[in-house]
Write a protein that holds these residues in place. Sequence first.
Motif, PDB file in Angstrom:
ATOM      1  N   ASN A 271       0.816  -1.208   0.000  1.00 15.95           N
ATOM      2  CA  ASN A 271       0.000   0.000   0.000  1.00 15.95           C
ATOM      3  C   ASN A 271       0.851   1.259   0.000  1.00 15.95           C
ATOM      4  O   ASN A 271       0.553   2.223  -0.723  1.00 15.95           O
ATOM      5  N   PHE A 272       1.905   1.291   0.799  1.00 13.13           N
ATOM      6  CA  PHE A 272       2.742   2.489   0.826  1.00 13.13           C
ATOM      7  C   PHE A 272       3.497   2.659  -0.488  1.00 13.13           C
ATOM      8  O   PHE A 272       3.680   3.788  -0.964  1.00 13.13           O
ATOM      9  N   GLN A 273       3.904   1.555  -1.094  1.00 13.98           N
ATOM     10  CA  GLN A 273       4.544   1.657  -2.402  1.00 13.98           C
ATOM     11  C   GLN A 273       3.544   2.145  -3.454  1.00 13.98           C
ATOM     12  O   GLN A 273       3.907   2.892  -4.375  1.00 13.98           O
ATOM     13  N   ARG A 274       2.293   1.780  -3.317  1.00 12.41           N
ATOM     14  CA  ARG A 274       1.253   2.176  -4.279  1.00 12.41           C
ATOM     15  C   ARG A 274       1.102   3.688  -4.354  1.00 12.41           C
ATOM     16  O   ARG A 274       0.767   4.238  -5.405  1.00 12.41           O
ATOM     17  N   VAL A 275       1.338   4.374  -3.243  1.00 13.62           N
ATOM     18  CA  VAL A 275       1.130   5.827  -3.219  1.00 13.62           C
ATOM     19  C   VAL A 275       2.428   6.624  -3.162  1.00 13.62           C
ATOM     20  O   VAL A 275       2.384   7.854  -3.056  1.00 13.62           O
TER      21      VAL A 275
ATOM     22  N   GLN B  57      -3.436   8.831  -9.209  1.00 12.86           N
ATOM     23  CA  GLN B  57      -4.554   9.470  -8.495  1.00 12.86           C
ATOM     24  C   GLN B  57      -4.363   9.364  -6.991  1.00 12.86           C
ATOM     25  O   GLN B  57      -4.513  10.343  -6.248  1.00 12.86           O
ATOM     26  N   GLN B  58      -4.018   8.179  -6.508  1.00 14.52           N
ATOM     27  CA  GLN B  58      -3.852   7.995  -5.074  1.00 14.52           C
ATOM     28  C   GLN B  58      -2.586   8.673  -4.552  1.00 14.52           C
ATOM     29  O   GLN B  58      -2.553   9.127  -3.411  1.00 14.52           O
ATOM     30  N   PHE B  59      -1.574   8.770  -5.382  1.00 15.75           N
ATOM     31  CA  PHE B  59      -0.394   9.549  -5.002  1.00 15.75           C
ATOM     32  C   PHE B  59      -0.797  10.993  -4.719  1.00 15.75           C
ATOM     33  O   PHE B  59      -0.409  11.579  -3.705  1.00 15.75           O
TER      34      PHE B  59
ATOM     35  N   ALA C 267      -0.120  14.764   0.705  1.00 20.88           N
ATOM     36  CA  ALA C 267      -0.028  15.706   1.823  1.00 20.88           C
ATOM     37  C   ALA C 267       0.248  15.009   3.145  1.00 20.88           C
ATOM     38  O   ALA C 267       0.765  15.630   4.078  1.00 20.88           O
ATOM     39  N   TYR C 268      -0.092  13.715   3.239  1.00 18.41           N
ATOM     40  CA  TYR C 268       0.105  12.979   4.492  1.00 18.41           C
ATOM     41  C   TYR C 268       1.422  12.204   4.500  1.00 18.41           C
ATOM     42  O   TYR C 268       1.771  11.583   5.499  1.00 18.41           O
ATOM     43  N   LEU C 269       2.131  12.216   3.368  1.00 20.04           N
ATOM     44  CA  LEU C 269       3.353  11.425   3.239  1.00 20.04           C
ATOM     45  C   LEU C 269       4.585  12.297   3.065  1.00 20.04           C
ATOM     46  O   LEU C 269       5.632  11.813   2.644  1.00 20.04           O
TER      47      LEU C 269
ATOM     48  N   ALA D  57       4.182  19.426  -2.347  1.00 19.65           N
ATOM     49  CA  ALA D  57       4.620  18.271  -1.562  1.00 19.65           C
ATOM     50  C   ALA D  57       3.876  18.163  -0.242  1.00 19.65           C
ATOM     51  O   ALA D  57       3.742  17.082   0.324  1.00 19.65           O
ATOM     52  N   GLY D  58       3.354  19.278   0.259  1.00 22.14           N
ATOM     53  CA  GLY D  58       2.621  19.276   1.514  1.00 22.14           C
ATOM     54  C   GLY D  58       1.511  20.300   1.475  1.00 22.14           C
ATOM     55  O   GLY D  58       1.172  20.843   0.416  1.00 22.14           O
TER      56      GLY D  58
END
Length: 534
Positions: A126-130, A141-143, A148-150, A453-454
């Motif tokens: 999941n973390f690699q997906r985004v 899209q999910q990236f 903002a949370y990553l 990025a944020g």
Amino acid sequence: MTCSALKVLSWCGAMAGLIAGGLVAPAPSARAAGVLKVAMTAGDLPVTTGNPDQGFEGFRFVGWNLYDALINWDLSKGDRASDIKPGLATEWHVDPANHKRWIFTLRQGVKWHDGCDFTADDVVWNFQRVSDPKAPQFFTQQFALSRAYLTNFDSIEKIDDHSVAITTKFVESLFPYDMSYVLMVSRCRAEALHYDWTAYANQPSGTGPYRFASMTAHERMELVPNNDYWDKARVPKQDRLVLLPMPEAATRTAALLSDQVNFIEAPAPDAIPVLKRANMQIVSNAYPHNWPYVLNFTRGPFTDLRVRQAANYAINRDDVVDLVGGMATPEYAEVPPTLPYYGHPVIYKFDKAKARALLKEANCLPCKVTLAISTSGSGQMQSLPMNELVKQQLEDAGLEVTLNVMDWNALLDVARSGVPKYPNVDGMNASRGLLDPVSAIIKPVATAYWSPAGSNWGHFGTPEADALVKQIFEEFEPEKRLALLTRLHEYESEQALMIFVVHDLNPRALSPKVHGFVQAQNWFQDLTPITVDP
């Protein structure tokens, strides 16, 4: 009750239109008694591919219903501000030998809606997906919806089948809050569909309390209880949840009165007395939220502190509260006084003469500004009339305001992309969920979170703010950290970081047939305890 008797109310025409258009549902059957039908303020259905769009309303009605994060929110109480609690992780702690490394112990025995087991491999995937464009599951899209949370996410590693370690880019004592906004989707389902995310959107699989049932594009989404949900106390008590996008307050109000829906967000203020006479429940609660204008610090009038202060002194907040029927409180600083790090901020009481004097001193009279606003949306309250009133107040004090009006998702693109993409926007009216101190007061000022990025939309940045943020993130002792957070909030007030307007009281209107809803002091809400009479 007839429309002729109610012709002075703005929603009367909407109600007549619903009836004439054949959109009013027939009398519910006995089976339909367990159906909760929600009218959202969103202009469209939120996406179902993980982190939703449509702002935090997308999280409220789709994200948190289909999915879980490693860390969830406790939405069970209404007498205090909500805080985080274990979700798909039962425990987390910082590595004592490396404060950039967080270890999460994962919940065992959890199954995805498709029947596959939840494991550490799913979390890494999941973390690699985004975050990893080279990963086969990467989804642009999910990236965009998760970025903002990553901001502080660096890497993730599997320790064993039931634990993972996440490494951050910099030390952040409040990092667990960020992890509450990254929702986990089924690797099993995505792989079976060969990463066809359009197909996945119509067959989503999470671990949440509801399962996806059906969707009619742009019209309705239906969810049903996940009777195998790992948190047995939160298995939904209604038979079905129906979500309907209705961005117009008048339409939502008319739909409730005509029994098309039984739960609406943000009822029209002028209709609340009539809703009460019709025995509808009007529920509201204080919660960490503000309805401000976020400002551009790269160019334009708001780069001058005196102009920012003038705009704040120009706002008669009591008039705005009256406009929304008392369903708000005046906002004089970023967070409400109920939060422990409120401190002693500057109080920008309405003073038109002082506002004009500051604009004259700044050589900006008249002072031309362009503000991006939305027609509706999550937490936007009664967006158009409120913005028109604020525009009038600002212009009375000497500003010349152009409102750039767009739909909610378009405004969210402005918010996510920031001033690099929209340099000619001087300010943006986007309501903010102040759920945790990172989102509330750290991200709006730290240069590490500059957009895109944020979520530091306007690129505010000063050495003093960055130094305070660094101290907060490196302080793991709660009392010492609280004192630093308080100082940061006071500093942001001194800087007139935003144009402060009101804090929402989050009104909702419910049919008298609806029972069991506890309105949390949170932007998110738990619908699972609700029952609906026949």
